[in-house]
Design a protein around this motif. Structure first.
Motif, PDB file in Angstrom:
ATOM      1  N   ILE A  57     -12.608  21.331  34.330  1.00 49.36           N
ATOM      2  CA  ILE A  57     -11.996  20.064  33.667  1.00 49.36           C
ATOM      3  C   ILE A  57     -12.546  18.740  34.544  1.00 49.36           C
ATOM      4  O   ILE A  57     -12.600  18.852  35.608  1.00 49.36           O
ATOM      5  CB  ILE A  57     -10.592  19.944  33.791  1.00 49.36           C
ATOM      6  N   LEU A  58     -13.088  17.830  33.550  1.00 49.08           N
ATOM      7  CA  LEU A  58     -13.496  16.671  34.138  1.00 49.08           C
ATOM      8  C   LEU A  58     -12.515  15.483  33.310  1.00 49.08           C
ATOM      9  O   LEU A  58     -12.592  15.696  32.074  1.00 49.08           O
ATOM     10  CB  LEU A  58     -14.972  16.230  33.855  1.00 49.08           C
ATOM     11  N   ASP A  59     -11.718  15.023  34.241  1.00 55.11           N
ATOM     12  CA  ASP A  59     -10.571  14.134  33.632  1.00 55.11           C
ATOM     13  C   ASP A  59     -11.023  12.640  33.994  1.00 55.11           C
ATOM     14  O   ASP A  59     -10.884  12.448  35.081  1.00 55.11           O
ATOM     15  CB  ASP A  59      -9.307  14.425  34.197  1.00 55.11           C
ATOM     16  N   ALA A  60     -11.082  11.917  33.130  1.00 51.31           N
ATOM     17  CA  ALA A  60     -11.753  10.437  33.193  1.00 51.31           C
ATOM     18  C   ALA A  60     -10.630   9.824  34.191  1.00 51.31           C
ATOM     19  O   ALA A  60     -11.048   8.779  34.910  1.00 51.31           O
ATOM     20  CB  ALA A  60     -11.884   9.724  31.957  1.00 51.31           C
ATOM     21  N   ASP A  61      -9.297   9.967  33.746  1.00 56.33           N
ATOM     22  CA  ASP A  61      -8.259   9.256  34.556  1.00 56.33           C
ATOM     23  C   ASP A  61      -8.320   9.314  36.187  1.00 56.33           C
ATOM     24  O   ASP A  61      -8.297   8.721  36.917  1.00 56.33           O
ATOM     25  CB  ASP A  61      -6.691   9.568  33.865  1.00 56.33           C
ATOM     26  N   VAL A  62      -8.384  10.863  36.306  1.00 55.27           N
ATOM     27  CA  VAL A  62      -8.410  11.193  37.666  1.00 55.27           C
ATOM     28  C   VAL A  62      -9.793  10.540  38.403  1.00 55.27           C
ATOM     29  O   VAL A  62      -9.557  10.160  39.511  1.00 55.27           O
ATOM     30  CB  VAL A  62      -8.505  12.742  37.815  1.00 55.27           C
ATOM     31  N   ILE A  63     -10.835  10.452  37.656  1.00 50.27           N
ATOM     32  CA  ILE A  63     -11.948   9.991  38.153  1.00 50.27           C
ATOM     33  C   ILE A  63     -11.712   8.542  38.478  1.00 50.27           C
ATOM     34  O   ILE A  63     -12.094   7.987  39.330  1.00 50.27           O
ATOM     35  CB  ILE A  63     -13.404  10.420  37.368  1.00 50.27           C
ATOM     36  N   ALA A  64     -11.331   7.946  37.725  1.00 50.98           N
ATOM     37  CA  ALA A  64     -10.905   6.494  37.765  1.00 50.98           C
ATOM     38  C   ALA A  64      -9.849   6.180  39.023  1.00 50.98           C
ATOM     39  O   ALA A  64     -10.394   5.252  39.529  1.00 50.98           O
ATOM     40  CB  ALA A  64     -10.268   5.779  36.471  1.00 50.98           C
ATOM     41  N   ARG A  65      -9.070   7.014  39.229  1.00 50.58           N
ATOM     42  CA  ARG A  65      -8.330   6.704  40.466  1.00 50.58           C
ATOM     43  C   ARG A  65      -9.271   6.873  41.552  1.00 50.58           C
ATOM     44  O   ARG A  65      -8.728   6.274  42.685  1.00 50.58           O
ATOM     45  CB  ARG A  65      -7.134   7.950  40.284  1.00 50.58           C
ATOM     46  N   GLU A  66     -10.105   7.968  41.658  1.00 53.45           N
ATOM     47  CA  GLU A  66     -10.836   8.178  42.757  1.00 53.45           C
ATOM     48  C   GLU A  66     -11.819   7.188  42.970  1.00 53.45           C
ATOM     49  O   GLU A  66     -12.192   6.560  44.259  1.00 53.45           O
ATOM     50  CB  GLU A  66     -11.567   9.553  42.646  1.00 53.45           C
ATOM     51  N   PRO A  77     -18.317   2.087  32.709  1.00 53.88           N
ATOM     52  CA  PRO A  77     -19.418   2.723  32.808  1.00 53.88           C
ATOM     53  C   PRO A  77     -19.523   3.697  34.272  1.00 53.88           C
ATOM     54  O   PRO A  77     -20.415   4.344  34.387  1.00 53.88           O
ATOM     55  CB  PRO A  77     -20.222   1.434  33.084  1.00 53.88           C
ATOM     56  N   LEU A  78     -18.721   3.112  35.389  1.00 62.16           N
ATOM     57  CA  LEU A  78     -18.843   3.842  36.789  1.00 62.16           C
ATOM     58  C   LEU A  78     -18.015   5.406  36.329  1.00 62.16           C
ATOM     59  O   LEU A  78     -18.614   6.394  36.771  1.00 62.16           O
ATOM     60  CB  LEU A  78     -17.727   3.171  37.638  1.00 62.16           C
ATOM     61  N   VAL A  79     -16.875   5.384  35.524  1.00 61.07           N
ATOM     62  CA  VAL A  79     -16.246   6.635  35.211  1.00 61.07           C
ATOM     63  C   VAL A  79     -17.394   7.373  34.364  1.00 61.07           C
ATOM     64  O   VAL A  79     -17.396   8.674  34.688  1.00 61.07           O
ATOM     65  CB  VAL A  79     -14.969   6.519  34.486  1.00 61.07           C
ATOM     66  N   TYR A  80     -18.035   7.015  33.361  1.00 61.52           N
ATOM     67  CA  TYR A  80     -19.125   7.631  32.539  1.00 61.52           C
ATOM     68  C   TYR A  80     -20.267   8.177  33.356  1.00 61.52           C
ATOM     69  O   TYR A  80     -20.514   9.265  33.175  1.00 61.52           O
ATOM     70  CB  TYR A  80     -19.357   7.043  31.256  1.00 61.52           C
TER      71      TYR A  80
END
Ligand code: ADP
Length: 197
Positions: A28-37, A88-91
């Motif tokens: 699973i790749l979760d955009a919200d989790v990545i944004a928090r990181e 753009p950073l998340v994607y």
């Protein structure tokens, strides 16, 4: 690798569905989790946000995410600034992780996939759907938000019918979690079969 985009309005059940796929060993790749990181100290977005909002946005050396959420909730200009920085950073982080993944298929959980014009990132779109009243109830229970706050978030997202029109697959999350889990199992078999072609 087959890429399935998982989207849906707030409270429809994206995280719950993602957990069910994860339990089957699907990445699973979760955009919200990545944004928090990305906003943790020493991560790319942290410095930019500190520069822009000043030291008042920090709490114990970390980003005060509650404060930040409040600011952008009331200020559309600041919301746009933050999204222009983060999206753009998340994607690009999603693409970096995709490149090193190995699995029959993976799930990208992106709440605003359609709103941000990123449908082309995925091969199929899975929409988790439920009636809007149920959405409101679930969000109230989970986040303790007031109804006007919930309405504001919902009105910034696509409508239920617009999301459904874009869906390849739909999970109707209107029953209990057992029924949701059965639907996920069916889709899992379907995606495995697709990934073999
Ligand atoms: P989203 O990630 O789309 O915002 P969640 O998966 O967090 O939604 O679900 C919102 C809330 O509703 C959570 O508290 C979750 O536990 C609950 N929930 C979701 N689906 C069901 C269901 N089928 N039965 C009971 N509660 C559910």
């Amino acid at each position: 690798m087959l890429k399935i985009g998982l989207t849906g309005g707030i409270g429809c059940g994206k995280s719950t569905v993602a957990e069910l796929f994860a339990a089957k060993g699907i990445p699973i790749l979760d955009a919200d989790v990545i944004a928090r990181e990305l906003v943790e100290p020493n991560q790319p977005a942290f410095e930019a946000i500190k520069q822009h909002f000043g030291a008042a946005i920090l709490k114990d050396g970390c980003l005060d995410r509650v404060r930040l959420r409040e600011i952008v909730f009331f200020d559309p200009e600041e919301k746009r600034w933050l999204e222009t920085l983060l999206h753009p950073l998340v994607y690009s982080e999603i693409n970096r992780r995709l490149a090193i993944l190995s699995a029959p298929y993976c799930i990208l959980v992106v709440p605003l996939l359609l709103e941000t014009g990123r449908r082309h990132l995925v091969d199929r779109l899975l929409v988790v759907d439920c009636p809007e009243d149920l959405q409101r109830q679930r969000v109230e229970l989970r986040d303790g938000l007031s109804q006007p706050e919930i309405e504001k978030i919902m009105s910034s997202q696509l409508s239920r019918s617009e999301r459904l029109a874009a869906a390849d697959d739909v999970l109707e999350n209107i029953g209990d979690k057992v029924s949701l889990s059965d639907q996920v199992e069916q889709l899992h078999q379907f995606y495995l079969a697709l990934s073999r072609h």
